[in-house]
Design a protein around this motif. Structure first.
Motif, PDB file in Angstrom:
ATOM      1  N   ASN A 321       0.822  -1.208   0.000  1.00  0.00           N
ATOM      2  CA  ASN A 321       0.000   0.000   0.000  1.00  0.00           C
ATOM      3  C   ASN A 321       0.860   1.263   0.000  1.00  0.00           C
ATOM      4  N   ALA A 322       1.940   1.228   0.775  1.00  0.00           N
ATOM      5  CA  ALA A 322       2.828   2.395   0.841  1.00  0.00           C
ATOM      6  C   ALA A 322       3.484   2.661  -0.502  1.00  0.00           C
ATOM      7  N   ILE A 323       3.955   1.609  -1.156  1.00  0.00           N
ATOM      8  CA  ILE A 323       4.597   1.768  -2.462  1.00  0.00           C
ATOM      9  C   ILE A 323       3.617   2.336  -3.484  1.00  0.00           C
ATOM     10  N   GLU A 324       2.381   1.830  -3.464  1.00  0.00           N
ATOM     11  CA  GLU A 324       1.377   2.287  -4.426  1.00  0.00           C
ATOM     12  C   GLU A 324       0.883   3.692  -4.132  1.00  0.00           C
ATOM     13  N   ALA A 325       1.084   4.164  -2.893  1.00  0.00           N
ATOM     14  CA  ALA A 325       0.664   5.524  -2.536  1.00  0.00           C
ATOM     15  C   ALA A 325       1.728   6.561  -2.866  1.00  0.00           C
ATOM     16  N   VAL A 326       2.979   6.096  -3.072  1.00  0.00           N
ATOM     17  CA  VAL A 326       4.095   7.017  -3.316  1.00  0.00           C
ATOM     18  C   VAL A 326       4.292   7.212  -4.814  1.00  0.00           C
ATOM     19  N   LYS A 327       4.542   8.422  -5.184  1.00  0.00           N
ATOM     20  CA  LYS A 327       4.859   8.693  -6.583  1.00  0.00           C
ATOM     21  C   LYS A 327       6.317   8.336  -6.838  1.00  0.00           C
ATOM     22  N   GLU A 328       6.713   8.472  -8.070  1.00  0.00           N
ATOM     23  CA  GLU A 328       8.095   8.118  -8.422  1.00  0.00           C
ATOM     24  C   GLU A 328       9.093   8.969  -7.635  1.00  0.00           C
ATOM     25  N   ASN A 329      10.257   8.350  -7.355  1.00  0.00           N
ATOM     26  CA  ASN A 329      11.340   8.993  -6.609  1.00  0.00           C
ATOM     27  C   ASN A 329      10.930   9.342  -5.179  1.00  0.00           C
ATOM     28  N   GLY A 330      10.004   8.566  -4.633  1.00  0.00           N
ATOM     29  CA  GLY A 330       9.589   8.784  -3.256  1.00  0.00           C
ATOM     30  C   GLY A 330      10.390   7.944  -2.286  1.00  0.00           C
ATOM     31  N   GLU A 331      10.028   8.044  -1.005  1.00  0.00           N
ATOM     32  CA  GLU A 331      10.746   7.306   0.037  1.00  0.00           C
ATOM     33  C   GLU A 331       9.761   6.637   0.981  1.00  0.00           C
ATOM     34  N   ILE A 332      10.160   5.461   1.456  1.00  0.00           N
ATOM     35  CA  ILE A 332       9.394   4.747   2.480  1.00  0.00           C
ATOM     36  C   ILE A 332      10.358   4.386   3.606  1.00  0.00           C
ATOM     37  N   THR A 333       9.932   4.648   4.842  1.00  0.00           N
ATOM     38  CA  THR A 333      10.751   4.305   6.004  1.00  0.00           C
ATOM     39  C   THR A 333      10.094   3.157   6.752  1.00  0.00           C
ATOM     40  N   VAL A 334      10.861   2.107   6.976  1.00  0.00           N
ATOM     41  CA  VAL A 334      10.383   0.945   7.729  1.00  0.00           C
ATOM     42  C   VAL A 334      11.215   0.858   9.001  1.00  0.00           C
ATOM     43  N   ALA A 335      10.552   0.940  10.154  1.00  0.00           N
ATOM     44  CA  ALA A 335      11.273   0.938  11.429  1.00  0.00           C
ATOM     45  C   ALA A 335      10.555   0.042  12.425  1.00  0.00           C
ATOM     46  N   ALA A 336      11.314  -0.416  13.425  1.00  0.00           N
ATOM     47  CA  ALA A 336      10.743  -1.222  14.503  1.00  0.00           C
ATOM     48  C   ALA A 336      11.613  -1.067  15.738  1.00  0.00           C
ATOM     49  N   ASN A 337      10.968  -0.878  16.875  1.00  0.00           N
ATOM     50  CA  ASN A 337      11.696  -0.756  18.132  1.00  0.00           C
ATOM     51  C   ASN A 337      10.757  -1.041  19.300  1.00  0.00           C
ATOM     52  N   VAL A 338      11.330  -1.083  20.474  1.00  0.00           N
ATOM     53  CA  VAL A 338      10.529  -1.271  21.688  1.00  0.00           C
ATOM     54  C   VAL A 338      10.031   0.087  22.137  1.00  0.00           C
ATOM     55  N   HIS A 339       8.718   0.254  22.189  1.00  0.00           N
ATOM     56  CA  HIS A 339       8.108   1.519  22.588  1.00  0.00           C
ATOM     57  C   HIS A 339       8.288   1.718  24.093  1.00  0.00           C
ATOM     58  N   LYS A 340       8.109   2.961  24.540  1.00  0.00           N
ATOM     59  CA  LYS A 340       8.296   3.279  25.959  1.00  0.00           C
ATOM     60  C   LYS A 340       7.296   2.567  26.857  1.00  0.00           C
ATOM     61  N   ASP A 341       6.138   2.136  26.297  1.00  0.00           N
ATOM     62  CA  ASP A 341       5.142   1.426  27.110  1.00  0.00           C
ATOM     63  C   ASP A 341       5.394  -0.082  27.165  1.00  0.00           C
ATOM     64  N   GLY A 342       6.515  -0.532  26.577  1.00  0.00           N
ATOM     65  CA  GLY A 342       6.875  -1.944  26.630  1.00  0.00           C
ATOM     66  C   GLY A 342       6.455  -2.744  25.419  1.00  0.00           C
ATOM     67  N   ARG A 343       5.546  -2.197  24.609  1.00  0.00           N
ATOM     68  CA  ARG A 343       5.119  -2.893  23.401  1.00  0.00           C
ATOM     69  C   ARG A 343       6.129  -2.676  22.276  1.00  0.00           C
ATOM     70  N   ILE A 344       6.077  -3.560  21.295  1.00  0.00           N
ATOM     71  CA  ILE A 344       6.925  -3.388  20.116  1.00  0.00           C
ATOM     72  C   ILE A 344       6.157  -2.558  19.092  1.00  0.00           C
TER      73      ILE A 344
END
Length: 417
Positions: A321-344
């Motif tokens: 969905n992200a790729i199809e929403a971005v026009k050419e020469n766009g950027e997508i950031t994929v990140a993952a970490n442990v949130h301050k509330d303990g959840r991922i």
């Protein structure tokens, strides 16, 4: 003193009656806590008029009434527009009543600013914490009045201050309870309607999908056999298009089946870090074809409990969905970490076309899609999978700026084991 209490109780009855009438004449669409609502403003105006025209007057400059209640309700539940409209209405009424106008301007301007600062935090906390917060905010008002009376040696007013404070506080708690109870009923009703839609989709998928998939597989096989024959370029292109459309229909059927099939598999602990990297690798080619760059910021050793293939399905849906929403020469950031509330926390952010608020409200419903050939089932399946994992999906979007999906999943490796 007894007569004064009777007078205040009459105000209590009027306020509660007005709120109940308001809830009877409003529809569910008017029951939100954001935006300008004419009916909500009129309710607060009616309360203001009654309580300010018939106050308890001890002496010149000392007026006891319930005007603080509509001011609090207006800012916390109606938003800034309703809040300021109610504030200015109070000032106008104050010109024609026994109130000291300059005190109204100064005191309630301060209360208004404080309520605006509290409003965003207020909407996110539980109803019990809301009661505590509002009680602390309101009790600040009689405390300051008591200190003022003690400073001016007017202790004879303290019994009136105590009795009026108790009555107004109880009324404020009751009004908040009535409003929160109505909002909870609306929320539950929406959840039931949403669950019913999912059940309809599941039943439809179970009864139709298998019967459709078998003949489609046969048709696709014959199409592939025809490709081996000597055909013109135009005829081959027709067959290619037919196979693509069959594959698209097959994908839709698979998504229906994902909704319908019972989840009997046992959950297991697996590496979210590895699953995310695999998903990004799969979608990288699709991104390169559209001249889109995918940036990764994934923490190591992130572990969750669930079904790996389902989690991968969620990630692939969101990335696609992200790729199809971005026009050419766009950027997508994929990140993952442990949130301050303990959840991922998983973040998939794009700088694409974005979505208006009205689209965000219905995102994830079956049959709703912003794509020309979309069914909305990809996101519907993703929401269902995350919900089964006791997680949640939050979406922020702005037209022309982009969209951010945040997926919150419970636990780390220690919590899952």
């Amino acid at each position: 003193m007894v007569e004064t209490v009777h007078h205040l109780i009459l105000h209590v009855v009027f306020i509660l009656f007005t709120i109940l009438v308001f809830q009877m004449v409003t529809s569910e669409s008017d029951s939100g806590t954001k935006g300008f609502s004419i009916k909500f403003f009129l309710m607060n105006l009616a309360i203001l008029l009654f309580t300010m025209i018939f106050p308890v007057i001890y002496s010149s400059g000392y007026v006891y009434d319930f005007k603080v209640i509509p001011i609090i309700l207006a800012f916390l539940y109606g938003g800034k527009k309703v809040g300021f409209s109610t504030f200015f209405a109070m000032l106008v009424i104050g010109l024609f009543t026994h109130h000291v106008w300059i005190f109204l301007v100064v005191n309630y301007a301060i209360y208004g600013v404080l309520l605006i600062l509290l409003s965003k935090w207020y909407r996110r906390i539980t109803w019990k914490n809301k009661m505590i917060l509002i009680s602390a905010f309101y009790l600040f008002i009689p405390v300051t009045r008591t200190l003022f009376l003690l400073q001016n040696n007017e202790v004879e007013q303290l019994p009136l201050v105590a009795s009026s404070t108790l009555i107004i506080w109880i009324t404020l708690i009751l009004t908040i309870y009535l409003i929160e109870n109505r909002l909870e009923q609306v929320r539950i009703k929406k959840e039931l309607i949403k669950a019913e839609k999912f059940n309809v989709v599941s039943e439809l998928a179970a009864s139709v999908a298998h019967e459709i998939r078998n003949p489609m597989t046969t048709v696709r096989g014959f199409m592939q056999l025809l490709q081996r024959e000597t055909l013109t370029k135009e005829q081959k292109s027709f067959i290619d298009i037919s196979i693509q459309e069959l594959d698209h229909a097959q994908d839709v059927i698979n998504q229906y089946l994902s909704l319908a099939k019972p989840q009997t598999e046992d959950y297991e602990v697996f590496s979210l870090t590895d699953t995310m990297n695999e998903s990004v690798d799969v979608m990288s080619t699709y991104a390169v074809m559209n001249s889109i760059q995918i940036n990764r910021n994934i923490e190591n050793d992130l572990m969750i409990k669930g079904i790996k293939i389902e989690m991968k399905q969620v990630l692939l849906n969101l990335l696609k969905n992200a790729i199809e929403a971005v026009k050419e020469n766009g950027e997508i950031t994929v990140a993952a970490n442990v949130h301050k509330d303990g959840r991922i926390m998983i973040v998939i952010q794009d700088n694409g076309v974005g979505m208006p608020p009205e689209q965000l409200k219905v995102l994830g419903r079956p049959y709703y899609s912003t794509k020309e050939k979309g069914t909305g089932l990809g996101l519907t399946v993703s929401y269902q999978i995350v919900k089964r994992m006791k997680g949640e999906i939050q979406v922020e979007s702005e037209v022309g700026v982009g969209t951010t999906f945040r997926v919150f999943l419970p636990g780390s490796a220690k919590e899952c084991e």
